[in-house]
Design a protein around this motif. Structure first.
Motif, PDB file in Angstrom:
ATOM      1  N   GLY A   4      31.704  16.355 -37.380  1.00  0.00           N
ATOM      2  CA  GLY A   4      31.976  15.512 -36.220  1.00  0.00           C
ATOM      3  C   GLY A   4      31.565  14.083 -36.488  1.00  0.00           C
ATOM      4  O   GLY A   4      30.956  13.770 -37.517  1.00  0.00           O
ATOM      5  N   GLN A   5      31.913  13.212 -35.571  1.00  0.00           N
ATOM      6  CA  GLN A   5      31.603  11.787 -35.691  1.00  0.00           C
ATOM      7  C   GLN A   5      30.261  11.485 -35.034  1.00  0.00           C
ATOM      8  O   GLN A   5      30.081  11.713 -33.834  1.00  0.00           O
ATOM      9  N   VAL A   6      29.343  10.950 -35.835  1.00  0.00           N
ATOM     10  CA  VAL A   6      27.988  10.628 -35.359  1.00  0.00           C
ATOM     11  C   VAL A   6      27.777   9.130 -35.558  1.00  0.00           C
ATOM     12  O   VAL A   6      28.167   8.587 -36.588  1.00  0.00           O
ATOM     13  N   PHE A   7      27.183   8.437 -34.571  1.00  0.00           N
ATOM     14  CA  PHE A   7      26.958   7.008 -34.821  1.00  0.00           C
ATOM     15  C   PHE A   7      25.493   6.628 -34.943  1.00  0.00           C
ATOM     16  O   PHE A   7      25.180   5.493 -35.309  1.00  0.00           O
ATOM     17  N   ASP A   8      24.601   7.581 -34.711  1.00  0.00           N
ATOM     18  CA  ASP A   8      23.193   7.271 -34.943  1.00  0.00           C
ATOM     19  C   ASP A   8      22.387   8.567 -34.879  1.00  0.00           C
ATOM     20  O   ASP A   8      22.766   9.516 -34.176  1.00  0.00           O
ATOM     21  N   ILE A   9      21.315   8.592 -35.621  1.00  0.00           N
ATOM     22  CA  ILE A   9      20.321   9.667 -35.483  1.00  0.00           C
ATOM     23  C   ILE A   9      18.971   8.971 -35.386  1.00  0.00           C
ATOM     24  O   ILE A   9      18.563   8.267 -36.308  1.00  0.00           O
ATOM     25  N   GLN A  10      18.317   9.115 -34.236  1.00  0.00           N
ATOM     26  CA  GLN A  10      17.037   8.424 -34.027  1.00  0.00           C
ATOM     27  C   GLN A  10      15.918   9.455 -33.981  1.00  0.00           C
ATOM     28  O   GLN A  10      15.994  10.414 -33.203  1.00  0.00           O
ATOM     29  N   ARG A  11      14.904   9.203 -34.784  1.00  0.00           N
ATOM     30  CA  ARG A  11      13.749  10.116 -34.800  1.00  0.00           C
ATOM     31  C   ARG A  11      12.657   9.581 -33.878  1.00  0.00           C
ATOM     32  O   ARG A  11      12.676   8.427 -33.481  1.00  0.00           O
ATOM     33  N   PHE A  12      11.736  10.407 -33.523  1.00  0.00           N
ATOM     34  CA  PHE A  12      10.559  10.059 -32.704  1.00  0.00           C
ATOM     35  C   PHE A  12      10.926   9.497 -31.322  1.00  0.00           C
ATOM     36  O   PHE A  12      10.332   8.532 -30.849  1.00  0.00           O
ATOM     37  N   CYS A  13      11.933  10.060 -30.700  1.00  0.00           N
ATOM     38  CA  CYS A  13      12.307   9.647 -29.338  1.00  0.00           C
ATOM     39  C   CYS A  13      11.418  10.388 -28.343  1.00  0.00           C
ATOM     40  O   CYS A  13      11.155  11.583 -28.499  1.00  0.00           O
ATOM     41  N   VAL A  14      10.977   9.689 -27.313  1.00  0.00           N
ATOM     42  CA  VAL A  14      10.084  10.331 -26.336  1.00  0.00           C
ATOM     43  C   VAL A  14      10.654  10.329 -24.915  1.00  0.00           C
ATOM     44  O   VAL A  14       9.999  10.806 -23.989  1.00  0.00           O
ATOM     45  N   HIS A  15      11.869   9.818 -24.744  1.00  0.00           N
ATOM     46  CA  HIS A  15      12.466   9.798 -23.404  1.00  0.00           C
ATOM     47  C   HIS A  15      13.750  10.627 -23.312  1.00  0.00           C
ATOM     48  O   HIS A  15      14.525  10.479 -22.373  1.00  0.00           O
ATOM     49  N   ASP A  16      13.985  11.463 -24.299  1.00  0.00           N
ATOM     50  CA  ASP A  16      15.243  12.235 -24.323  1.00  0.00           C
ATOM     51  C   ASP A  16      14.988  13.732 -24.221  1.00  0.00           C
ATOM     52  O   ASP A  16      15.643  14.521 -24.896  1.00  0.00           O
ATOM     53  N   GLY A  17      14.038  14.092 -23.371  1.00  0.00           N
ATOM     54  CA  GLY A  17      13.679  15.497 -23.246  1.00  0.00           C
ATOM     55  C   GLY A  17      12.199  15.656 -23.548  1.00  0.00           C
ATOM     56  O   GLY A  17      11.507  14.670 -23.825  1.00  0.00           O
ATOM     57  N   PRO A  18      11.676  16.894 -23.513  1.00  0.00           N
ATOM     58  CA  PRO A  18      10.235  17.086 -23.709  1.00  0.00           C
ATOM     59  C   PRO A  18       9.777  16.811 -25.145  1.00  0.00           C
ATOM     60  O   PRO A  18      10.533  17.028 -26.092  1.00  0.00           O
ATOM     61  N   GLY A  19       8.550  16.347 -25.274  1.00  0.00           N
ATOM     62  CA  GLY A  19       7.942  16.156 -26.587  1.00  0.00           C
ATOM     63  C   GLY A  19       8.613  15.088 -27.433  1.00  0.00           C
ATOM     64  O   GLY A  19       9.363  14.248 -26.933  1.00  0.00           O
ATOM     65  N   ILE A  20       8.310  15.148 -28.721  1.00  0.00           N
ATOM     66  CA  ILE A  20       8.918  14.203 -29.680  1.00  0.00           C
ATOM     67  C   ILE A  20      10.252  14.788 -30.125  1.00  0.00           C
ATOM     68  O   ILE A  20      10.333  15.949 -30.514  1.00  0.00           O
ATOM     69  N   ARG A  21      11.302  13.948 -30.090  1.00  0.00           N
ATOM     70  CA  ARG A  21      12.640  14.491 -30.328  1.00  0.00           C
ATOM     71  C   ARG A  21      13.409  13.655 -31.361  1.00  0.00           C
ATOM     72  O   ARG A  21      13.143  12.455 -31.526  1.00  0.00           O
ATOM     73  N   THR A  22      14.329  14.322 -31.999  1.00  0.00           N
ATOM     74  CA  THR A  22      15.319  13.616 -32.801  1.00  0.00           C
ATOM     75  C   THR A  22      16.610  13.619 -32.000  1.00  0.00           C
ATOM     76  O   THR A  22      17.112  14.683 -31.628  1.00  0.00           O
ATOM     77  N   THR A  23      17.106  12.423 -31.690  1.00  0.00           N
ATOM     78  CA  THR A  23      18.314  12.314 -30.866  1.00  0.00           C
ATOM     79  C   THR A  23      19.506  11.984 -31.753  1.00  0.00           C
ATOM     80  O   THR A  23      19.482  11.020 -32.522  1.00  0.00           O
ATOM     81  N   VAL A  24      20.512  12.824 -31.634  1.00  0.00           N
ATOM     82  CA  VAL A  24      21.740  12.655 -32.416  1.00  0.00           C
ATOM     83  C   VAL A  24      22.808  12.113 -31.471  1.00  0.00           C
ATOM     84  O   VAL A  24      23.111  12.732 -30.445  1.00  0.00           O
ATOM     85  N   PHE A  25      23.344  10.951 -31.799  1.00  0.00           N
ATOM     86  CA  PHE A  25      24.321  10.283 -30.932  1.00  0.00           C
ATOM     87  C   PHE A  25      25.726  10.563 -31.455  1.00  0.00           C
ATOM     88  O   PHE A  25      26.098  10.116 -32.545  1.00  0.00           O
ATOM     89  N   LEU A  26      26.490  11.286 -30.659  1.00  0.00           N
ATOM     90  CA  LEU A  26      27.874  11.628 -31.031  1.00  0.00           C
ATOM     91  C   LEU A  26      28.831  10.613 -30.438  1.00  0.00           C
ATOM     92  O   LEU A  26      28.627  10.133 -29.313  1.00  0.00           O
ATOM     93  N   LYS A  27      29.889  10.333 -31.197  1.00  0.00           N
ATOM     94  CA  LYS A  27      30.878   9.375 -30.689  1.00  0.00           C
ATOM     95  C   LYS A  27      31.865  10.048 -29.733  1.00  0.00           C
ATOM     96  O   LYS A  27      32.133  11.231 -29.834  1.00  0.00           O
ATOM     97  N   GLY A  28      32.387   9.231 -28.819  1.00  0.00           N
ATOM     98  CA  GLY A  28      33.394   9.712 -27.877  1.00  0.00           C
ATOM     99  C   GLY A  28      32.828   9.901 -26.485  1.00  0.00           C
ATOM    100  O   GLY A  28      31.759  10.493 -26.313  1.00  0.00           O
ATOM    101  N   CYS A  29      33.532   9.353 -25.492  1.00  0.00           N
ATOM    102  CA  CYS A  29      33.121   9.540 -24.101  1.00  0.00           C
ATOM    103  C   CYS A  29      34.342   9.406 -23.194  1.00  0.00           C
ATOM    104  O   CYS A  29      35.154   8.495 -23.387  1.00  0.00           O
ATOM    105  N   PRO A  30      34.485  10.290 -22.216  1.00  0.00           N
ATOM    106  CA  PRO A  30      35.630  10.181 -21.307  1.00  0.00           C
ATOM    107  C   PRO A  30      35.435   9.082 -20.258  1.00  0.00           C
ATOM    108  O   PRO A  30      36.394   8.678 -19.604  1.00  0.00           O
ATOM    109  N   LEU A  31      34.199   8.627 -20.072  1.00  0.00           N
ATOM    110  CA  LEU A  31      33.930   7.614 -19.044  1.00  0.00           C
ATOM    111  C   LEU A  31      33.984   6.201 -19.645  1.00  0.00           C
ATOM    112  O   LEU A  31      33.821   6.023 -20.850  1.00  0.00           O
ATOM    113  N   ARG A  32      34.160   5.235 -18.774  1.00  0.00           N
ATOM    114  CA  ARG A  32      34.117   3.838 -19.188  1.00  0.00           C
ATOM    115  C   ARG A  32      33.206   3.085 -18.232  1.00  0.00           C
ATOM    116  O   ARG A  32      33.646   2.226 -17.449  1.00  0.00           O
ATOM    117  N   CYS A  33      31.931   3.422 -18.256  1.00  0.00           N
ATOM    118  CA  CYS A  33      30.974   2.813 -17.329  1.00  0.00           C
ATOM    119  C   CYS A  33      30.904   1.306 -17.585  1.00  0.00           C
ATOM    120  O   CYS A  33      30.776   0.870 -18.732  1.00  0.00           O
TER     121      CYS A  33
END
Ligand code: SF4
Ligand code: SF4
Length: 300
Positions: A4-33
């Motif tokens: 799949g298409q990934v545009f970022d992988i951020q380690r040591f995230c603390v606001h994306d769920g419980p504990g220390i997390r690795t957040t994988v950012f996937l491309k594509g969104c149906p919304l245009r906020c």
């Protein structure tokens, strides 16, 4: 092998769920906020940021561009939309970082090799992997394969969603998803459509269906001054929460103008209006209102 298409992988995230997390950012969104924090996430295909202030005028991009005019194209959003083939050869040739590739195709194995590096931190903090975006379920097969394999490896999994995916796709990931971070962008139907291009009813139907299936949900309330920071929105949110069974808590998130600078560097984005972030005291006031009504919440 699912990719799949990934545009970022951020380690040591603390606001994306419980504990220390690795957040994988996937491309594509149906919304245009209109306030999108990550406008580079909206299109599934790879694209480029162009930052002219970093250009050192070496002309390496000109040599590889099939249009032979990379700099002219890059400097003009209209020309870029019209002539650029998105081949990204210039991004590979640019030595200064003026042209930056956004999005790369990765396999499930490649993503999890990165995520696995922090297993020790996940174990100590109760953290894990979060899929964000974009909308992770804009790539349903990849998203499902990622959470399924992470789950098999014993990694705690979260999906952050805008709520606008197919219900069947949510149901497919649910058995392998420990927590869903559910964005509540607005509760006023017209304002929701005006600012996201999507349908509030569809988002709410999905939310209620997932709640009925026993999903562990955190509601994420993005607040923007003079847009959705209104008494009626907060009251609607309270009523929504009261009718759901499985919401763990509410997270209050202030708008951040991060997306504005990014949108200028993209070809396929028309920019975002200048919204105002609410003050900390405004957010605390919302938190007090929710807590007074028995709703656990946290200001991020
Ligand atoms: S991505 Fe566009 S500007 Fe860059 S080399 Fe390809 S066609 Fe030229
Ligand atoms: S390759 Fe990069 S640094 Fe060189 S001219 Fe092109 S944009 Fe500028």
């Amino acid at each position: 092998m699912v990719c799949g298409q990934v545009f970022d992988i951020q380690r040591f995230c603390v606001h994306d769920g419980p504990g220390i997390r690795t957040t994988v950012f996937l491309k594509g969104c149906p919304l245009r906020c209109t306030w999108c924090h990550n406008p580079e996430s909206q299109r599934i295909k790879s694209e480029m940021f162009f930052s002219p202030e970093v250009c050192i005028d070496c002309r390496a991009c000109e040599k590889v561009c099939p249009q032979s005019s990379a700099r002219r194209i890059l400097n003009d959003r209209n020309l870029r939309r019209k002539h650029c083939e998105d081949c990204l050869r210039c991004a590979g040739a640019c030595p200064s970082g003026a042209i930056e590739r956004i999005g790369i195709e990765l396999s499930v194995e490649e993503v999890l090799a990165e995520v696995d590096k922090d297993q020790i931190f996940f174990n100590e903090s109760g953290g894990g992997m979060t899929l964000s975006g974009g909308e992770p379920l804009a790539q349903p097969a990849f998203c499902t394969a990622l959470v399924k394999e992470a789950y098999r490896r014993g990694i705690h999994t979260c999906i952050q969603t805008c709520g606008d995916a197919k219900l069947d796709d949510y149901l497919n990931v649910l058995p392998y998803t420990h927590m869903i971070l559910w964005d509540i962008k607005d509760t006023d139907p017209q304002r929701f459509t005006d600012h996201t291009g999507a349908d509030l009813k569809r988002m709410l139907n999905n939310l209620r269906a997932l709640d009925a299936e026993g999903a562990r949900i955190v509601l994420r309330l993005l607040l923007i001054k003079d847009v959705n920071l209104t008494e009626s929105h907060i009251e609607n949110l309270i009523n929504l929460y009261k009718r759901l069974e499985n919401v763990l808590h509410v997270e209050i998130i202030p708008y951040h103008p991060l997306g504005q600078a990014k949108s200028h560097r993209l070809a396929h984005h028309d920019g975002t209006p200048a919204y105002q972030a609410p003050s900390r005291s405004m957010l605390q006031q919302v938190a007090s209102t929710l807590e007074a009504r028995g709703i656990p919440c946290v200001v991020l």
